[in-house]
Scaffold this motif. Sequence first.
Motif, PDB file in Angstrom:
ATOM      1  N   ARG A  34      43.668  10.447 -44.551  1.00 12.33           N
ATOM      2  CA  ARG A  34      42.388  10.891 -44.068  1.00 12.33           C
ATOM      3  C   ARG A  34      41.791  11.880 -44.994  1.00 12.33           C
ATOM      4  O   ARG A  34      42.456  12.832 -45.340  1.00 12.33           O
ATOM      5  CB  ARG A  34      42.619  11.281 -42.690  1.00 12.33           C
ATOM      6  N   LEU A  35      40.627  11.895 -45.162  1.00  7.87           N
ATOM      7  CA  LEU A  35      39.918  12.955 -45.735  1.00  7.87           C
ATOM      8  C   LEU A  35      40.008  14.447 -45.118  1.00  7.87           C
ATOM      9  O   LEU A  35      40.105  14.299 -43.827  1.00  7.87           O
ATOM     10  CB  LEU A  35      38.604  12.841 -45.724  1.00  7.87           C
ATOM     11  N   VAL A  36      40.460  15.321 -45.685  1.00  6.63           N
ATOM     12  CA  VAL A  36      40.666  16.342 -45.082  1.00  6.63           C
ATOM     13  C   VAL A  36      39.272  17.427 -45.491  1.00  6.63           C
ATOM     14  O   VAL A  36      38.725  17.333 -46.581  1.00  6.63           O
ATOM     15  CB  VAL A  36      41.571  17.448 -46.009  1.00  6.63           C
ATOM     16  N   ASP A  94      41.846  -0.030 -42.706  1.00  5.17           N
ATOM     17  CA  ASP A  94      42.727  -0.194 -41.669  1.00  5.17           C
ATOM     18  C   ASP A  94      42.091   0.552 -40.641  1.00  5.17           C
ATOM     19  O   ASP A  94      42.619   0.095 -39.444  1.00  5.17           O
ATOM     20  CB  ASP A  94      44.155   0.181 -42.119  1.00  5.17           C
ATOM     21  N   ARG A  95      41.395   1.672 -40.736  1.00  7.81           N
ATOM     22  CA  ARG A  95      41.267   2.354 -39.698  1.00  7.81           C
ATOM     23  C   ARG A  95      39.584   2.323 -39.236  1.00  7.81           C
ATOM     24  O   ARG A  95      39.168   2.990 -38.407  1.00  7.81           O
ATOM     25  CB  ARG A  95      41.114   3.886 -40.200  1.00  7.81           C
ATOM     26  N   GLY A  96      39.233   1.063 -39.417  1.00  8.69           N
ATOM     27  CA  GLY A  96      37.944   0.740 -38.635  1.00  8.69           C
ATOM     28  C   GLY A  96      36.723   1.685 -38.969  1.00  8.69           C
ATOM     29  O   GLY A  96      36.755   2.009 -40.292  1.00  8.69           O
ATOM     30  N   VAL A  97      36.014   1.974 -37.991  1.00  6.24           N
ATOM     31  CA  VAL A  97      34.898   2.960 -38.153  1.00  6.24           C
ATOM     32  C   VAL A  97      35.415   4.264 -38.581  1.00  6.24           C
ATOM     33  O   VAL A  97      34.531   4.599 -39.631  1.00  6.24           O
ATOM     34  CB  VAL A  97      34.122   3.077 -36.919  1.00  6.24           C
ATOM     35  N   GLU A  98      36.133   4.821 -38.247  1.00  5.58           N
ATOM     36  CA  GLU A  98      36.705   6.127 -38.914  1.00  5.58           C
ATOM     37  C   GLU A  98      37.113   5.945 -40.183  1.00  5.58           C
ATOM     38  O   GLU A  98      36.578   6.855 -41.017  1.00  5.58           O
ATOM     39  CB  GLU A  98      38.038   6.541 -38.177  1.00  5.58           C
ATOM     40  N   GLY A  99      37.572   4.964 -40.637  1.00  7.51           N
ATOM     41  CA  GLY A  99      37.977   4.691 -42.006  1.00  7.51           C
ATOM     42  C   GLY A  99      36.804   4.369 -42.994  1.00  7.51           C
ATOM     43  O   GLY A  99      36.451   4.791 -44.219  1.00  7.51           O
ATOM     44  N   ALA A 100      35.900   3.991 -42.245  1.00  3.24           N
ATOM     45  CA  ALA A 100      34.391   3.449 -42.907  1.00  3.24           C
ATOM     46  C   ALA A 100      33.761   4.837 -43.109  1.00  3.24           C
ATOM     47  O   ALA A 100      33.129   5.110 -44.349  1.00  3.24           O
ATOM     48  CB  ALA A 100      33.534   2.462 -41.992  1.00  3.24           C
ATOM     49  N   LEU A 105      31.942   8.677 -47.365  1.00  5.95           N
ATOM     50  CA  LEU A 105      32.047  10.175 -47.885  1.00  5.95           C
ATOM     51  C   LEU A 105      32.739  10.223 -49.031  1.00  5.95           C
ATOM     52  O   LEU A 105      32.061  10.825 -50.335  1.00  5.95           O
ATOM     53  CB  LEU A 105      32.497  11.196 -46.821  1.00  5.95           C
ATOM     54  N   ALA A 106      33.915   9.304 -49.066  1.00  6.68           N
ATOM     55  CA  ALA A 106      34.831  10.016 -50.496  1.00  6.68           C
ATOM     56  C   ALA A 106      33.880   9.041 -51.763  1.00  6.68           C
ATOM     57  O   ALA A 106      33.832   9.633 -52.681  1.00  6.68           O
ATOM     58  CB  ALA A 106      35.966   9.321 -50.450  1.00  6.68           C
ATOM     59  N   THR A 107      33.442   7.938 -51.355  1.00  5.39           N
ATOM     60  CA  THR A 107      32.895   7.223 -52.435  1.00  5.39           C
ATOM     61  C   THR A 107      31.719   7.963 -53.179  1.00  5.39           C
ATOM     62  O   THR A 107      31.542   8.051 -54.371  1.00  5.39           O
ATOM     63  CB  THR A 107      32.412   5.811 -52.380  1.00  5.39           C
ATOM     64  N   THR A 108      30.970   8.434 -52.108  1.00  6.52           N
ATOM     65  CA  THR A 108      29.612   9.269 -52.580  1.00  6.52           C
ATOM     66  C   THR A 108      30.084  10.370 -53.404  1.00  6.52           C
ATOM     67  O   THR A 108      29.572  10.865 -54.353  1.00  6.52           O
ATOM     68  CB  THR A 108      28.816   9.631 -51.318  1.00  6.52           C
ATOM     69  N   ALA A 109      31.153  10.982 -52.759  1.00  6.25           N
ATOM     70  CA  ALA A 109      31.285  12.522 -53.493  1.00  6.25           C
ATOM     71  C   ALA A 109      32.275  12.185 -55.067  1.00  6.25           C
ATOM     72  O   ALA A 109      31.976  12.889 -55.850  1.00  6.25           O
ATOM     73  CB  ALA A 109      32.504  13.156 -52.624  1.00  6.25           C
ATOM     74  N   VAL A 110      32.967  11.173 -54.922  1.00  7.21           N
ATOM     75  CA  VAL A 110      33.578  10.872 -56.212  1.00  7.21           C
ATOM     76  C   VAL A 110      32.692  10.387 -57.363  1.00  7.21           C
ATOM     77  O   VAL A 110      32.459  10.750 -58.469  1.00  7.21           O
ATOM     78  CB  VAL A 110      34.614   9.618 -56.101  1.00  7.21           C
TER      79      VAL A 110
END
Length: 297
Positions: A34-36, A94-100, A105-110
């Motif tokens: 999970r993102l911190v 695997d984490r559904g909406v939370e994972g989405a 956030l992660a793809t945008t930031a990266v």
Amino acid sequence: MIIDRDAAGREAVDLDACDAIVVRDGRVLAADGRLVELAPADQPEASLRIYLGRERDRPLVGLVPVDASFGSDYDGIGGDRMRGLRDLLAGFWDRGVEGARDHELATTAVAIAAWHATHPRCSLCGVPTEPSQGGWVRRCEPCGRDHYPRTDPAIIVAITDPDDRLLLAHASHWSPRRFSHLAGYVEPGETFEQAVHREVSEEASLDLTDLEYLGSQPWPFPASVMVAFRARAASADVTVDGIEISEARFVAREDVPGLVGDGQIVLAPKGSVARRMLEDWYGGPLPEPRADGPVDV
Ligand SMILES: [Zn+2]
């Protein structure tokens, strides 16, 4: 879209007052997949902050730390580490909406951090540019130009033959036994559809019919969006170019579990659009490799 990108708020947001996810060199700070998120008081010194938008009313930034080793051997808060985005995709999925939400956030930031890292200067006059608009623009003061983040579209296509077998191809630069769909960059002046026909003709000498758009996925490795299609090949007579693609074959559904289970082929990871295209054709989740099979290298 889970995060409100809040483009209108980019100019005014106080970047130093936002909770932050940490991003650097294609990696993000994560714990247990999970993102911190770090509150301002817990954040490392930043070389760049990028406004990612609002989650409900909470503004979030991507923070690039000054310290290049941040998170590499850091175990301060429950095993947190800088993790490669590719490695996190399956867990996000695997984490559904939370994972989405983490994926978004992660793809945008990266993606945008990579753009800043590789575009430090004005492409017209060559002087160093400065981030503005919450990190969504780099401005050149001497020539007054604003430069915007780039996204390069690439097509990917699931191809079936007249017997509804799926084409699996091996690109020369991939690790051994990795097989997936044909894909390639869209060239200037092309439609996505033209790019599909050209790439497939160049790489596999196949003519396609029934081209159908499936969806898309941001793929910031380093700056793509994958635009997914499916199509039918007029025949199963595939001839690879031997340069970009070294091997390709049509595979029947009933043969896939054995090929994957024995480790003869390694498929695209869960969480990728390529995997979803495979499972869409297969009709359900694909089997995982047997634990005692060969290890991909
Ligand atoms: Zn300039």
